[in-house]
Design an enzyme around this catalytic site. Structure first.
Site, PDB file in Angstrom:
ATOM      1  N   LYS A  13       1.211  -1.265   0.204  1.00  0.00           N
ATOM      2  CA  LYS A  13       0.227   0.036  -0.048  1.00  0.00           C
ATOM      3  C   LYS A  13       0.986   1.210   0.030  1.00  0.00           C
ATOM      4  O   LYS A  13       0.430   1.831  -0.761  1.00  0.00           O
ATOM      5  CB  LYS A  13      -0.981  -0.096   1.491  1.00  0.00           C
ATOM      6  CG  LYS A  13      -1.958  -1.021   1.503  1.00  0.00           C
ATOM      7  CD  LYS A  13      -2.668  -0.374   2.969  1.00  0.00           C
ATOM      8  CE  LYS A  13      -1.641  -1.010   3.915  1.00  0.00           C
ATOM      9  NZ  LYS A  13      -1.074  -2.459   3.913  1.00  0.00           N
ATOM     10  N   ARG A  88      -9.424   1.301   8.738  1.00  0.00           N
ATOM     11  CA  ARG A  88      -8.439  -0.501   9.243  1.00  0.00           C
ATOM     12  C   ARG A  88      -9.154  -0.865   9.921  1.00  0.00           C
ATOM     13  O   ARG A  88      -9.671  -2.107  10.681  1.00  0.00           O
ATOM     14  CB  ARG A  88      -7.650  -0.472   9.598  1.00  0.00           C
ATOM     15  CG  ARG A  88      -6.461  -0.506   9.352  1.00  0.00           C
ATOM     16  CD  ARG A  88      -5.322  -0.393  10.435  1.00  0.00           C
ATOM     17  NE  ARG A  88      -4.198  -1.260   9.897  1.00  0.00           N
ATOM     18  CZ  ARG A  88      -2.955  -0.912   9.631  1.00  0.00           C
ATOM     19  NH1 ARG A  88      -3.145   1.042   8.904  1.00  0.00           N
ATOM     20  NH2 ARG A  88      -1.564  -1.709   8.689  1.00  0.00           N
ATOM     21  N   ARG A 127      11.616  -5.925   4.279  1.00  0.00           N
ATOM     22  CA  ARG A 127      11.110  -3.869   4.701  1.00  0.00           C
ATOM     23  C   ARG A 127      12.464  -3.869   5.306  1.00  0.00           C
ATOM     24  O   ARG A 127      12.585  -4.100   6.500  1.00  0.00           O
ATOM     25  CB  ARG A 127      10.225  -4.356   4.942  1.00  0.00           C
ATOM     26  CG  ARG A 127       9.836  -2.917   5.630  1.00  0.00           C
ATOM     27  CD  ARG A 127       8.398  -2.226   5.135  1.00  0.00           C
ATOM     28  NE  ARG A 127       7.608  -2.932   6.210  1.00  0.00           N
ATOM     29  CZ  ARG A 127       6.341  -2.825   5.929  1.00  0.00           C
ATOM     30  NH1 ARG A 127       5.576  -1.889   5.393  1.00  0.00           N
ATOM     31  NH2 ARG A 127       5.462  -3.388   7.376  1.00  0.00           N
ATOM     32  N   ARG A 160      11.372  -2.541  10.920  1.00  0.00           N
ATOM     33  CA  ARG A 160      10.270  -1.695  12.023  1.00  0.00           C
ATOM     34  C   ARG A 160      10.704  -2.907  12.776  1.00  0.00           C
ATOM     35  O   ARG A 160      10.822  -3.815  13.064  1.00  0.00           O
ATOM     36  CB  ARG A 160       9.158  -1.912  11.092  1.00  0.00           C
ATOM     37  CG  ARG A 160       8.943   0.390  11.395  1.00  0.00           C
ATOM     38  CD  ARG A 160       8.167   0.176   9.695  1.00  0.00           C
ATOM     39  NE  ARG A 160       6.281  -0.481  10.700  1.00  0.00           N
ATOM     40  CZ  ARG A 160       6.031  -0.324   9.269  1.00  0.00           C
ATOM     41  NH1 ARG A 160       5.462   0.256   8.399  1.00  0.00           N
ATOM     42  NH2 ARG A 160       4.887  -0.631  10.124  1.00  0.00           N
ATOM     43  N   ARG A 171      -0.008  -8.887  13.408  1.00  0.00           N
ATOM     44  CA  ARG A 171      -0.964  -8.333  12.562  1.00  0.00           C
ATOM     45  C   ARG A 171      -1.364  -8.679  10.964  1.00  0.00           C
ATOM     46  O   ARG A 171      -2.918  -8.132  11.112  1.00  0.00           O
ATOM     47  CB  ARG A 171       0.379  -7.100  12.177  1.00  0.00           C
ATOM     48  CG  ARG A 171       0.361  -6.260  12.664  1.00  0.00           C
ATOM     49  CD  ARG A 171       2.067  -5.684  12.564  1.00  0.00           C
ATOM     50  NE  ARG A 171       2.131  -4.948  11.528  1.00  0.00           N
ATOM     51  CZ  ARG A 171       2.997  -4.314  10.362  1.00  0.00           C
ATOM     52  NH1 ARG A 171       3.753  -5.181  11.016  1.00  0.00           N
ATOM     53  NH2 ARG A 171       3.173  -3.957   9.833  1.00  0.00           N
TER      54      ARG A 171
END
Ligand code: ADP
Ligand code: ADP
Ligand code: ZN
Length: 213
Positions: A13, A88, A127, A160, A171
């Site tokens: 996203k 969300r 990531r 992160r 998540r």
């Protein structure tokens, strides 16, 4: 043009939202980025949000909605924006709808970036993010020119805190329970489009621009 990006954590996203923001000259509004900026600056909001983010849980709607509505009320959002990571939950989407309706406005396009769960964990463990400018890379798929260093600003890239595997699984669970129902919510309003998020970044973007025109 007002756009919402939907999709699982790590679906791409943010990557697509940045490309959209550049192409259509509208701000990229990421609630995750806003929370992370607050954590970095040691604000009260940051301290509160971090409690939830570290566990892979959603920050409470009340707090999140206020932040988002303040942000989109700013001058640079007058001609539209691309929302990444908001809404969300169904209540978040309802509050946004009501706030827009009062201004005689609406969301023009919702884009669901579809990536199966199997691919997500690999995406997130690879990531790397720039703590300074917010740029995002992937160690295999979208590497920076120089390993571990941001192309844009030269800062050292980091994993992160919430991209560790145990948090990612949480998540994903939260996504399926609380966020996925939004796909149906927006489909019923006739504004939903789905793109195959497993393609290369540029091919996904091509599919996105075909939708946005
Ligand atoms: P990703 O894009 O990888 O899912 P984000 O940067 O969008 O990650 O979000 C990181 C975390 O910030 C979420 O796991 C959640 O704790 C919090 N967060 C971001 N946006 C929202 C939102 N709209 N509602 C509640 N929590 C949010
Ligand atoms: P989200 O905002 O949905 O959490 P990101 O845009 O941060 O997702 O992307 C998650 C990870 O996957 C990042 O490391 C990013 O560089 C990488 N990525 C994004 N799009 C693609 C793609 N089409 N193919 C492969 N990797 C991608
Ligand atoms: Zn940077």
């Amino acid at each position: 043009m007002k756009i919402i990006m939907l999709g699982a954590p790590g679906a791409g996203k943010g990557t697509q939202a940045k490309l959209i923001a550049e192409r259509y000259q509208i701000p990229h509004v990421s609630t995750g980025d806003i929370f992370r900026a607050n954590i970095k600056n040691g604000t009260e909001l940051g301290r509160e949000a971090k409690k939830y983010m570290d566990q892979g849980l959603l920050v409470p709607d009340e707090l999140t909605v206020k932040i988002l509505l303040d942000r989109v009320a700013q001058e640079d959002c007058r001609n539209g924006y691309v929302l990444d990571g908001f809404p969300r939950t169904i209540p978040q989407a309802q509050v946004l709808d009501e706030a827009l309706a009062k201004l005689n406005e609406k969301i023009d396009h919702v884009i669901d970036v579809d990536v199966p769960d199997e691919n997500i964990v690999r995406r997130m463990s690879g990531r790397r993010a720039c703590p300074k400018c917010g740029a995002t890379y992937h160690i295999e798929h979208i590497p920076p020119k120089k390993e571990g260093i941001c192309d844009g600003c030269g800062s050292e890239l980091v994993l992160r805190d919430d991209d560790r595997e145990e948090t990612v699984l949480n998540r994903l669970k939260v996504y399926h329970e609380q966020t996925q129902p939004l796909i149906d919510f927006y489909a019923k309003k006739g504004v939903l489009n789905t793109v195959d998020g497993t393609m290369d970044m540029q091919d996904v973007f091509k599919a996105v621009t075909d939708i946005l025109g």
